[in-house]
Design a protein around this motif. Structure first.
Motif, PDB file in Angstrom:
ATOM      1  N   ARG A  33       0.842  -1.207   0.000  1.00  0.00           N
ATOM      2  CA  ARG A  33       0.000   0.000   0.000  1.00  0.00           C
ATOM      3  C   ARG A  33       0.875   1.254   0.000  1.00  0.00           C
ATOM      4  N   LEU A  34       1.918   1.255   0.832  1.00  0.00           N
ATOM      5  CA  LEU A  34       2.799   2.423   0.885  1.00  0.00           C
ATOM      6  C   LEU A  34       3.578   2.586  -0.415  1.00  0.00           C
ATOM      7  N   LEU A  35       4.107   1.496  -0.938  1.00  0.00           N
ATOM      8  CA  LEU A  35       4.936   1.576  -2.142  1.00  0.00           C
ATOM      9  C   LEU A  35       4.158   1.978  -3.386  1.00  0.00           C
ATOM     10  N   THR A  36       2.865   1.712  -3.404  1.00  0.00           N
ATOM     11  CA  THR A  36       2.054   2.045  -4.576  1.00  0.00           C
ATOM     12  C   THR A  36       1.217   3.304  -4.382  1.00  0.00           C
ATOM     13  N   ALA A  37       1.246   3.873  -3.184  1.00  0.00           N
ATOM     14  CA  ALA A  37       0.437   5.058  -2.900  1.00  0.00           C
ATOM     15  C   ALA A  37       0.984   6.283  -3.622  1.00  0.00           C
ATOM     16  N   PRO A  38       0.101   7.157  -4.064  1.00  0.00           N
ATOM     17  CA  PRO A  38       0.587   8.417  -4.643  1.00  0.00           C
ATOM     18  C   PRO A  38       1.214   9.272  -3.545  1.00  0.00           C
ATOM     19  N   LYS A  39       2.118  10.121  -3.933  1.00  0.00           N
ATOM     20  CA  LYS A  39       2.803  10.998  -2.982  1.00  0.00           C
ATOM     21  C   LYS A  39       1.787  11.923  -2.324  1.00  0.00           C
ATOM     22  N   PRO A  40       1.761  11.938  -0.987  1.00  0.00           N
ATOM     23  CA  PRO A  40       0.884  12.911  -0.317  1.00  0.00           C
ATOM     24  C   PRO A  40       1.361  14.333  -0.616  1.00  0.00           C
ATOM     25  N   GLY A  41       0.446  15.258  -0.693  1.00  0.00           N
ATOM     26  CA  GLY A  41       0.778  16.635  -1.026  1.00  0.00           C
ATOM     27  C   GLY A  41       1.766  17.292  -0.075  1.00  0.00           C
TER      28      GLY A  41
END
Length: 127
Positions: A33-41
């Motif tokens: 989940r972390l590795l595929t998550a989009p970068k938080p703003g």
């Protein structure tokens, strides 16, 4: 309900981490989940890449040790940004030791919380 593209990518990544990396599903899913998550703003792209690399290093190489000392994926979630690209030297029941850029050591202390994930504080540095 149709799955979202991120869900499909996350599921595929979790399966790869589990199969190729040998991680149990309970560690593979949160890491995926972390590795595929989009970068938080709130994060610069460079900082987000450091966080992702630290997560892969901590969990990918040390999941068995994390299990042994009683840490859960939820405990580790708040710890990962504190590693900040530093080399992990040791994992103990109550702390994680990292190497500072100047070669000294820093300890990130685990503070267990009843019915919740651990809190983390960077403690004193040792030589």
């Amino acid at each position: 309900m149709l799955s979202q593209p991120h869900d499909d990518e996350c599921e595929e990544r979790a399966a790869i981490i589990e199969h190729d990396g040998g991680l149990p599903r309970r560690w593979a899913e949160p890491l995926a989940r972390l590795l595929t998550a989009p970068k938080p703003g709130a994060y610069l792209p460079e900082r987000w890449e450091i966080i992702r690399a630290d997560a892969a290093e901590l969990v990918g190489r040390n999941w068995a040790r994390l299990d042994t000392v009683g840490w859960s994926p939820a405990d580790v979630k708040a710890l990962i940004p504190m590693i900040d690209g530093r080399r992990i030297l040791a994992i103990h029941m109550g702390d994680l030791v990292v190497e500072m850029p100047n070669g000294s050591k820093a300890t990130i202390c685990r503070r267990p919380v009843i019915d919740g994930p651990a809190n983390w504080n960077e403690g004193r540095r040792t030589g």
